[in-house]
Design a protein around this motif. Structure first.
Motif, PDB file in Angstrom:
ATOM      1  N   UNK A  22       0.827  -1.209   0.000  1.00  0.00           N
ATOM      2  CA  UNK A  22       0.000   0.000   0.000  1.00  0.00           C
ATOM      3  C   UNK A  22       0.860   1.257   0.000  1.00  0.00           C
ATOM      4  N   UNK A  23       1.976   1.231   0.701  1.00  0.00           N
ATOM      5  CA  UNK A  23       2.873   2.391   0.724  1.00  0.00           C
ATOM      6  C   UNK A  23       3.390   2.697  -0.673  1.00  0.00           C
ATOM      7  N   UNK A  24       3.803   1.659  -1.401  1.00  0.00           N
ATOM      8  CA  UNK A  24       4.344   1.885  -2.746  1.00  0.00           C
ATOM      9  C   UNK A  24       3.259   2.318  -3.724  1.00  0.00           C
ATOM     10  N   UNK A  25       2.090   1.710  -3.635  1.00  0.00           N
ATOM     11  CA  UNK A  25       0.984   2.100  -4.510  1.00  0.00           C
ATOM     12  C   UNK A  25       0.587   3.547  -4.244  1.00  0.00           C
ATOM     13  N   UNK A  26       0.480   3.916  -2.969  1.00  0.00           N
ATOM     14  CA  UNK A  26       0.133   5.286  -2.637  1.00  0.00           C
ATOM     15  C   UNK A  26       1.146   6.280  -3.169  1.00  0.00           C
ATOM     16  N   UNK A  45      -9.711  11.275  -4.560  1.00  0.00           N
ATOM     17  CA  UNK A  45      -9.509  11.738  -3.178  1.00  0.00           C
ATOM     18  C   UNK A  45      -8.288  11.072  -2.560  1.00  0.00           C
ATOM     19  N   UNK A  46      -8.140   9.782  -2.815  1.00  0.00           N
ATOM     20  CA  UNK A  46      -6.997   9.044  -2.261  1.00  0.00           C
ATOM     21  C   UNK A  46      -5.681   9.551  -2.857  1.00  0.00           C
ATOM     22  N   UNK A  47      -5.677   9.834  -4.151  1.00  0.00           N
ATOM     23  CA  UNK A  47      -4.462  10.338  -4.792  1.00  0.00           C
ATOM     24  C   UNK A  47      -4.089  11.714  -4.239  1.00  0.00           C
ATOM     25  N   UNK A  48      -5.101  12.556  -4.022  1.00  0.00           N
ATOM     26  CA  UNK A  48      -4.833  13.875  -3.456  1.00  0.00           C
ATOM     27  C   UNK A  48      -4.281  13.745  -2.042  1.00  0.00           C
ATOM     28  N   UNK A  49      -4.843  12.831  -1.265  1.00  0.00           N
ATOM     29  CA  UNK A  49      -4.355  12.620   0.096  1.00  0.00           C
ATOM     30  C   UNK A  49      -2.925  12.092   0.086  1.00  0.00           C
ATOM     31  N   UNK A  50      -2.621  11.174  -0.837  1.00  0.00           N
ATOM     32  CA  UNK A  50      -1.266  10.635  -0.944  1.00  0.00           C
ATOM     33  C   UNK A  50      -0.282  11.725  -1.343  1.00  0.00           C
ATOM     34  N   UNK A  81       0.458   5.353   3.244  1.00  0.00           N
ATOM     35  CA  UNK A  81      -0.052   3.981   3.398  1.00  0.00           C
ATOM     36  C   UNK A  81      -1.568   3.993   3.441  1.00  0.00           C
ATOM     37  N   UNK A  82      -2.142   4.886   4.211  1.00  0.00           N
ATOM     38  CA  UNK A  82      -3.603   4.952   4.343  1.00  0.00           C
ATOM     39  C   UNK A  82      -4.252   5.231   2.998  1.00  0.00           C
ATOM     40  N   UNK A  83      -3.669   6.122   2.207  1.00  0.00           N
ATOM     41  CA  UNK A  83      -4.220   6.412   0.879  1.00  0.00           C
ATOM     42  C   UNK A  83      -4.084   5.215  -0.047  1.00  0.00           C
ATOM     43  N   UNK A  84      -2.955   4.526   0.055  1.00  0.00           N
ATOM     44  CA  UNK A  84      -2.725   3.372  -0.807  1.00  0.00           C
ATOM     45  C   UNK A  84      -3.605   2.185  -0.484  1.00  0.00           C
ATOM     46  N   UNK A  85      -4.096   2.110   0.746  1.00  0.00           N
ATOM     47  CA  UNK A  85      -4.926   0.970   1.158  1.00  0.00           C
ATOM     48  C   UNK A  85      -6.148   0.791   0.255  1.00  0.00           C
ATOM     49  N   UNK A  86      -6.740   1.891  -0.186  1.00  0.00           N
ATOM     50  CA  UNK A  86      -7.943   1.800  -1.012  1.00  0.00           C
ATOM     51  C   UNK A  86      -7.649   1.256  -2.405  1.00  0.00           C
TER      52      UNK A  86
END
Length: 330
Positions: A226-230, A249-254, A267-272
């Motif tokens: 998830x960290x790498x994806x984010x 939204x997740x990309x903006x947060x990352x 990591x939290x952003x990448x989880x989705x």
């Protein structure tokens, strides 16, 4: 893909993977890593595996320097070398390499052709006058070096992927490209580009990098993936991988988390996004998840996550992925 920052550590992974029968071993290029130097070292110690770069920036070196290095590595590898190249972003070209890139797809198409011609040239004068590149050599002797190196090229946007289909020997999908993008977007664009150039798309090799985290703790493996994806979801240049603003939204947060050094936020952003853009868990889990790429790509390049991951865990993951890759190859 061998990610260790220290090349001595990387060579230990290369030797272990080659002994285990892994199909191919890939170096990366970054501000603190030279893909070609590492590929030469990989080729010198690996006896069976294909060695490749995934990817070498096309414009970080002159075409002549890139062609000479690629031919050298091919000679060391005994014909087992594959040159993977990519345009890199405009920002990287300008800020890192001091090179202007105004028309990425046409520039990649021309540079690939020039590198191929330079490698094929045997002796005597050489001249290339393109729209973006010019090389003039009164005498260029290279009869003792290999005259062919397969060239794979990376792409994300439609113009670049179409250009790859028209000029390269194969395609490299982005590290977080999901299966539906590779199947429904990239492959038709590659076919279109090949048809325009009068080439047979069936001869193109399709590869993709895939974030892959394997270990005895599935939760930790998921976190690393998830960290790498984010992290890789942040550049706006990768919008083509997120049609209709998917995960906006997740990309903006990352993006905000990366800017502030907040690894937990990345990591939290990448989880989705992680379940459709990575493979993770035990080695058995990873092998099972890789099957979704079957029939979509020819070669799956396992990419150990390293953003926000301790070097020791990167190394342990590489050892676990050797098990996955060797089992798949057998």
């Amino acid at each position: 893909m061998v990610m260790d920052e220290n090349p001595a550590d990387a060579l230990r992974i290369v030797r272990a993977a080659d002994r285990a029968g892994v199909h191919s071993l890939w170096s990366i290029d970054y501000y603190n890593r030279s893909s070609l130097t590492r590929a030469a070292a990989f080729a010198a110690v690996a006896e069976k595996a294909i060695v490749g770069t995934s990817v070498t920036p096309l414009f970080a070196r002159s075409a002549l320097a890139l062609a000479s290095a690629a031919a050298d590595v091919q000679a060391i590898a005994g014909g087992r070398f594959v040159l993977g190249v990519g345009s890199s972003t405009r920002r990287m070209n300008q800020d890192w390499y001091g090179t202007a890139m105004q028309h990425p797809a046409p520039q990649v198409r021309e540079r690939v052709e020039l590198v191929r011609r330079l490698i094929a040239h045997r002796g005597g004068p050489f001249r290339f006058d393109g729209e973006f590149d010019r090389v003039a050599l009164a005498h260029y002797e290279r009869a003792a070096l290999p005259d062919t190196v397969p060239i794979l090229a990376a792409g994300v946007g439609e113009h670049m992927v179409r250009a790859v289909g028209g000029c390269a020997d194969g395609f490299v999908g982005h590290t977080i490209a999901p299966v539906d993008y590779l199947r429904d977007v990239a492959r038709p664009l590659l076919a279109e580009g090949a048809a325009r150039a009068g080439r047979d798309v069936a001869r193109l090799r399709t590869t993709t990098q895939i974030v892959a985290a394997a270990g005895s703790d599935p939760h930790l493996a998921r976190r690393d993936a998830a960290a790498q994806v984010g992290f890789y979801a942040t550049p706006k240049g990768y919008d083509a991988l997120f049609p209709q603003g998917r995960f906006g939204a997740e990309r903006a947060a990352a993006r905000e988390a990366v800017a502030s050094g907040d690894v937990a936020g990345v990591v939290a952003a990448g989880e989705a996004m992680v379940e459709e853009r990575a493979v993770f868990g035990t080695p058995e889990d990873v092998a099972a998840q890789l099957r979704r790429y079957s029939g979509v790509v020819d070669w799956a390049l396992l990419y150990p996550p390293h953003f926000g991951v301790d070097p020791e865990r990167v190394h342990a993951n590489e050892l676990a992925l050797i098990e996955v890759a060797a089992g798949w190859a057998s």
